[in-house]
Design an enzyme around this catalytic site. Structure first.
Site, PDB file in Angstrom:
ATOM      1  N   LYS A 254     -29.499  54.194   6.960  1.00 52.07           N
ATOM      2  CA  LYS A 254     -29.763  55.622   6.753  1.00 52.07           C
ATOM      3  C   LYS A 254     -29.267  56.118   5.388  1.00 52.07           C
ATOM      4  CE  LYS A 254     -31.742  57.250  10.349  1.00 52.07           C
ATOM      5  NZ  LYS A 254     -33.045  57.106   9.780  1.00 52.07           N
ATOM      6  N   ARG A 255     -28.142  55.561   4.961  1.00 52.38           N
ATOM      7  CA  ARG A 255     -27.567  56.011   3.677  1.00 52.38           C
ATOM      8  C   ARG A 255     -28.563  55.846   2.537  1.00 52.38           C
ATOM      9  NH1 ARG A 255     -24.074  52.657   1.630  1.00 52.38           N
ATOM     10  NH2 ARG A 255     -24.637  51.067   3.146  1.00 52.38           N
TER      11      ARG A 255
END
Ligand code: GLU
Length: 486
Positions: A254-255
């Site tokens: 997700k980062r």
């Protein structure tokens, strides 16, 4: 033997791009070899599996166009294709192993298993379970207790104490040394199989010939190979695809931004662009070709050309590729796909969109030249629709307007448009050409000024088409505002 491959997602979340790539490689491999592509839902982790996630997975795979030949919603001879519906098979096969002395029941509790491990490690021994260590728990009293609690005995597989090796089609030879692991559970006390066991039973009974999956499963292969041997069946070929990393070299998460197929879909990516990008994420066309049709991918797909080192997810390249596909796609389709983005932005109402289809289609056709995804379409269309007052103090614009013949040409265009109700691309072009002929402006400053006055920007798509799309009354209004001040 004909090729049978499978994609076996666990329905515990959205379809990650890594999973989508695994599905794609299986699909391409199956098609290339005229084989069968199976979809199997691995939902034995009852706490984490949901029907909603299964539906999402199916939806995402369908959107990508990776159709399967057998699966939960497609009839096949090897079903059921949901692990939760195959419990009777796991039970039957575990009994077979027990009868052959290759597995055994144990009435041990998880806490006791922990205690065994601790004791072994204190004694400086490897934390491996064995029949000898577990047998003492099989007392009559314990059996009764399990029965009363509605628990089933755990089934342990007797792990042969020897080395195992495979020749992975991507990684090459892989050897698992002797004594790497001890006996392991294949059936839990809740009657459900463990992952490594269920996968083997399924791949075996579904006659899977090639297991193509992420290399996070490479360590599981040891347990699986041992189980195949115990059943005395042919071991499938394995092809472990390397992980996908973010640009910082860490596992894609997700980062790094969007990671699920759904997210890309919602941002206005085209499925064929994502498929093309994912195909090249670890595999390459023999001639280095980048924009590939599905057929070209199928024809050229070869596990030998799949890279064994990790792939880096390059968002910029994906965006570029998506732009290429948006430009070459059927225009009507792009209009239809852009509609939700336009409505959501509040740029047009549903009615306005439908009643002005011709205009909308033309406008989308010119703005798609410069977008990377469909969510960018509304902002680009705003150029034609927004009301603004150009800043005549803008330094660049004042400089351009100072150039020879610029102001007078713009004035002339205003007059010509005012006197000519005809609003076709050709008429607009003719009027501009005539005005330029009369006033002979310096070209670059003229075009820059005209564009800025009409669109509030110095850059954009084809100017004459843009003017046409802005519409006669808006063009007159924008020109009048500035001409009136000169
Ligand atoms: N269900 C496993 C997963 O989602 C895949 C197992 C396999 O491909 O062998 O990671």
């Amino acid at each position: 033997m004909s090729v049978r491959v499978r994609f076996a997602p666990s329905p515990t979340g959205f379809l990650h791009v890594g999973g989508a790539r695994t599905a794609l490689y299986n699909y391409l491999f199956a098609k290339k070899h005229n084989g069968v592509f199976v979809l199997r839902i691995e939902d034995t982790d009852i706490e984490r599996s949901t029907k909603e996630s299964e539906d999402q997975l199916i939806d995402a795979l369908t959107w990508l166009g990776l159709d399967w030949d057998e699966g939960p919603n497609v009839k096949g001879e090897y079903g059921p294709y949901r692990q939760s519906e195959r419990k009777y098979i796991y039970k039957k096969m575990a009994e077979k192993l027990i009868n052959e002395g290759k597995a055994y029941y144990s009435y041990v509790y998880p806490e006791e298993m922990e205690a065994i491990k601790e004791k072994l490690s204190k004694e400086g021994k490897p934390p491996h379970y064995s029949y000898e260590l577990l047998e003492p728990y099989n007392t009559e009293e314990r059996k009764k207790e399990f029965e009363e609690k509605g628990l089933k005995p755990v089934v342990f597989f007797k792990m042969p104490r020897k080395a195992f090796s495979i020749n992975d089609l991507i990684k090459g030879p892989v050897t698992f040394g002797e004594g790497a692991i001890g006996d392991f559970i294949i059936m839990r006390s809740n009657g459900l199989p463990t992952y490594n066991y269920a996968v083997v039973i399924d791949d075996m009974t579904m006659e899977i010939t090639h297991v193509i999956r992420g290399d996070d499963h490479l360590s599981n292969t040891l347990r699986q190979v041992a189980l195949y041997e115990a059943f005395g069946v042919k071991i499938p070929e394995f092809a472990h695809v390397s992980m996908i990393l973010g640009p910082d070299g860490k596992k894609l998460s997700k980062r790094h931004g969007a990671t699920s197929v759904e997210e890309f879909r919602n941002k206005g990516y085209l499925p064929e662009a994502l498929v093309n990008y994912l195909a090249l994420l670890g595999w390459s066309h023999p001639e280095g070709k980048e924009i590939l049709t599905l057929n070209e991918m199928i024809e050229n797909f070869d596990l030998n050309r799949v890279n064994s080192s990790p792939a880096i997810f390059d968002n910029e390249k994906l965006k570029w590729m998506n732009g290429v596909y948006i430009r070459q796609a059927n225009l009507e389709r792009i209009v239809k796909l852009s509609k939700p983005f336009i409505l959501e932005k509040g740029l047009l109402t549903e009615e306005q969109f439908e009643n002005n289809k011709k205009w909308v289609t033309e406008a989308i056709d010119i703005v798609r030249e410069s977008v990377e995804d469909l969510s960018q379409i509304p902002d680009k269309l705003e150029t034609f629709l927004k009301d603004f007052e150009v800043d005549l103090d803008n330094e660049e614009l004042t400089d351009f307007l100072k150039a020879d013949g610029v102001k007078s040409t713009i004035k002339l265009i205003y007059e010509k448009v005012l006197n000519d109700p005809d609003w076709k691309v050709e008429t607009i072009l003719k009027n501009i050409k005539e005005a330029m002929k009369e006033s002979k402006p310096k070209k670059k400053p003229f075009y820059m000024s005209l564009r800025k006055i009409l669109t509030d920007s110095f850059e954009g798509p084809d100017l004459v088409k843009t003017i046409h799309l802005i519409g006669r009354s808006r063009v007159l209004q924008r020109l009048e505002r500035v001409v009136a001040k000169w």
